[in-house]
Design a protein around this motif. Structure first.
Motif, short mmCIF file in Angstrom:
data_model
loop_
_atom_site.label_atom_id
_atom_site.label_comp_id
_atom_site.label_asym_id
_atom_site.label_seq_id
_atom_site.Cartn_x
_atom_site.Cartn_y
_atom_site.Cartn_z
N ARG A 125 82.36 65.69 187.79
CA ARG A 125 81.61 65.82 189.04
C ARG A 125 80.24 65.16 189.01
N GLY A 126 79.80 64.74 187.84
CA GLY A 126 78.49 64.10 187.74
C GLY A 126 77.43 65.08 187.27
N PRO A 127 76.25 64.56 186.89
CA PRO A 127 75.20 65.41 186.35
C PRO A 127 74.48 66.23 187.42
N PRO A 186 76.42 55.32 183.41
CA PRO A 186 76.43 55.91 182.07
C PRO A 186 76.23 57.42 182.13
N GLN A 187 76.99 58.12 181.30
CA GLN A 187 76.93 59.59 181.29
C GLN A 187 76.72 60.09 179.87
N ALA A 188 76.54 61.37 179.75
CA ALA A 188 76.26 61.99 178.45
C ALA A 188 77.38 61.71 177.46
N HIS A 224 75.42 64.76 194.51
CA HIS A 224 75.16 63.39 194.98
C HIS A 224 74.23 62.62 194.04
N SER A 225 74.57 62.68 192.76
CA SER A 225 73.77 61.94 191.77
C SER A 225 74.01 60.44 191.87
N GLU A 226 75.12 60.05 192.48
CA GLU A 226 75.51 58.64 192.47
C GLU A 226 75.12 57.94 193.78
N VAL A 282 81.46 58.72 187.10
CA VAL A 282 81.53 59.98 187.84
C VAL A 282 82.62 59.84 188.88
N ASP A 283 83.41 60.90 189.04
CA ASP A 283 84.38 60.90 190.14
C ASP A 283 83.61 61.12 191.44
N LEU A 284 83.46 60.08 192.22
CA LEU A 284 82.65 60.17 193.44
C LEU A 284 83.20 61.24 194.38
#
Lengths: 565, 85
Positions: free
Chosen positions: A211-213, A162-164, A216-218, A170-172
């Motif tokens: 790119r994610g928050p 889940p994202q904002a 390497h957030s994922e 997220v695109d890993l």
């Protein structure tokens, strides 16, 4: 499920892939070990990778990943098939056989391909001389989402965390800890002026390339990073779809020769242009930034990286010809011709420029962050084609798209594996040298020669002791490294010229500098108490080596040239 | 969404980023020589006239209906009860 394994006729679900890996570890316990990652995905899925190897000892290690992007169906299934084929062939002493096949491109007529086989001798060489790590499905949550009815035409690229703003995923392959925060690395307005107002990754949670928050957030990204950080990987291959491309490093900028132009050097923050050489968008007066990727012996990272990509391209073509290159222009050639190229600029005409946070760049960067790492070559394969329905290829015998892509993945990877195991063992890197004095090293024959160390000490420690000195050193570096690689290469091949430069330039220069600036303070490694005597001995040994080299190229030089051996 | 093959010059291709209804698969880019390129992408058939007006030569590789039929077939074949592991 014991061997023989049936052909895969539909995309495997994530739990089926995990089950397949677990089965291999149980069925072939002396050849295959499975490791489950500690962390779980957002959907609480466990993930694992396998290692295939017979015996132990120091030997090359290869990591292959697949399924980073959810919708790219074929790579995880092909990697499971590859693991099964390798283990069964090694155990039974048989070749890995691929029967003749007919494959129908979308909108075209069927093309026939001869049988092709991977010889048992090659299978044996790989299993006994390589540590092969396979992580077939990096993004299981995303794959499950993509395969959940109703299947979408374009498919799902990201994971599903889940994202904002109520968005998911997220695109890993923009989430790795390598220039993740591209705003720090690039001059973004210059980048946008060239690439149609796009950025190296998206900061919009709704976008496909988000790119994610955070870097390497994922969990999935962390898993791949942990393998690259903790295993002695020398070759990394990330298998994607689609486009028939084989990409080699760098993907974040144009490759260059200047050792100070690195992603680690904050001096260049915000000024990296992301442009290919000669691009008109480069601001007037701005030096064209190129990310350092050395091509110096012994590792020759740049040329060996390209060589590995070409090996995979040619191996795919040979498999299409049943083991021999098909004639140019034949259907087998036309429908199996991959393009190898540097990742950063392969898609320029459609606004594709350098990207940030990608797995292959993260892998490549390890050897610069940690000089103790062996040379590391990283690739991204874009398997399949528009005429094979892109990401969602057809697994049925007719039209046979997956069957063809599976064969191509086998061909590319076994082509690379074979080169890796028949090459010389990776050479331990030289002691950490941030910036090598190329001409002095070439002339004196040893980067640890006392005179080379003294020159490096003057530049890196004396000159860089003040901010103004650091600026001067940077300027000196840019000028020096604009010509020194070519001069050093010339000197390496000309012993007489080396002797002349040594006697008339380097030695008098160092002597004058020593008189002017005094001796070098003890540095790393700490000099022993009898420093003077040791230095004299080192000088004598270096001189003796110079004399031998001046007599002509020795065996080490002869072996040290060329690409992957 | 249909699967499209698009041939155009580099200038025209660069401008396709303005077509929001078109999803271009950048890695599919191929050079055809003489500053002409081929790329694949996804869009509804209704977008094709806009693409052609921009100077693209568009070929429908799979229609929206064909892709939907294919996807339904895949959904049937990947049912969790499938023994094919």
């Amino acid at each position: 499920m014991p061997a023989p394994y049936p052909d895969i006729k539909a995309p495997l679900l994530p739990h089926q892939i995990e089950d397949a890996l677990a089965d291999l570890a149980v069925t072939f316990p002396t050849l295959c070990t499975r490791t489950v990652f500690a962390g779980k995905t957002f959907k609480n899925k466990s993930q694992s990778y396998i290692k295939i190897a017979k015996g132990g000892g120091v030997r090359p290690a290869v990591l292959v990943t697949g399924g980073v992007h959810a919708r790219e169906w074929a790579p995880p299934d092909a990697l499971v098939t590859l693991a099964r084929n390798l283990l069964v062939a090694y155990t039974t002493g048989a070749d890995i056989g691929f029967p003749a096949m007919a494959v129908t491109p979308v909108g075209g007529t069927a093309v026939t391909y001869k049988p092709w086989a991977i010889k048992f001798a090659d299978v044996k060489g790989i299993v006994e001389n390589l540590d092969l790590y396979l992580f077939p499905l990096v993004n299981p949550d995303g794959r499950e989402f993509d395969l959940t009815p109703p299947i979408d035409a374009i498919g799902w690229r990201k994971n599903v965390s889940p994202q904002a703003g109520g968005n998911i995923g997220v695109d890993l392959n923009r989430n790795f800890d390598i220039i993740w925060k591209f705003e720090d690395y690039f001059d973004v307005p210059v980048y946008k002026s060239r690439y149609g107002n796009t950025t190296p990754a998206s900061t919009d949670p709704a976008a496909d390339t988000y790119r994610g928050p955070g870097k390497h957030s994922e969990q999935e990204t962390k898993n791949v990073e942990s393998l690259l950080d903790t295993l002695p990987i020398g070759y990394y291959v990330d298998v994607h779809m689609a486009g028939r491309n084989i990409l080699y490093s760098w993907g974040l900028e144009e490759n260059g020769d200047v050792p100070t132009m690195t992603f680690q050097n904050a001096v260049f923050n915000g000024t990296r242009d992301g442009l290919p050489k000669g691009d008109s968008k480069l601001p007037v007066g701005r030096t064209d930034y190129q990310e350092y990727l050395p091509d110096d012996p012994p590792h020759r990272i740049r040329s060996r990286g390209k060589f590995g990509a070409d090996i995979m391209r040619d191996a795919i073509l040979r498999s299409a010809g049943g083991g021999a290159l098909p004639a140019s222009g034949t259907p087998q050639w036309t429908h199996s011709l991959y393009v190898s190229g540097q990742s950063a600029f392969l898609y320029l005409p459609v606004g594709g420029g350098p990207n940030s946070g990608c797995s292959d760049d993260y892998a490549c960067s390890r050897q610069f962050l940690n000089p103790a790492r062996q040379p590391l070559f990283a690739y991204t394969l874009e398997m399949g084609h528009l005429e094979e329905q892109f990401f969602h290829c057809d697994y049925r015998d007719v039209p046979g798209h997956f069957r063809k892509i599976n064969r191509e993945i086998h061909a590319a990877l076994f082509g690379l594996f074979k080169v890796v195991v028949t090459s010389a063992q990776p050479t331990p890197p030289e002691p950490p040298l941030q910036r090598v004095c190329l001409i002095a090293t070439a002339t004196l024959g040893d980067p640890a020669h006392p005179d080379v160390r003294y020159l490096r000490h003057l530049r890196d420690e004396r000159l860089r002791a003040t901010p103004a000195g650091a600026k001067a050193a940077d300027l000196l570096d840019r000028v020096y490294y604009s010509f020194s690689p070519a001069v050093a290469r010339h000197l390496e091949g000309h012993p007489r010229a080396r002797a002349i430069v040594r006697a008339l330039v380097i030695r008098p220069l160092v002597a004058a500098l020593r008189r002017l600036f005094g001796p070098m303070a003890p540095d790393r490694p700490p000099d022993p108490p009898d420093d003077g005597k040791k230095q004299e001995q080192a000088q004598e040994q270096a001189d003796a080596r110079e004399r031998r080299q001046a007599d002509g190229p020795g065996p080490a030089q002869a072996d040290g040239q060329g690409g992957i051996r | 969404m249909a699967l499209l093959q698009i041939d155009a010059t580099s200038e025209v291709l660069t401008g396709l980023s303005e077509v929001e209804e078109l999803y271009v698969v950048k890695p599919s880019l191929e050079s055809l020589g003489a500053d002409r390129y081929r790329v694949g992408g996804y869009a509804a058939e209704s977008v094709i006239p806009d693409l052609e007006a921009r100077g693209c030569v568009v070929t429908v590789m799979m229609s929206t209906d064909a892709i939907e039929r294919f996807n339904r077939q895949v959904e049937d074949s990947i049912a969790p009860s499938s023994p094919d592991v």
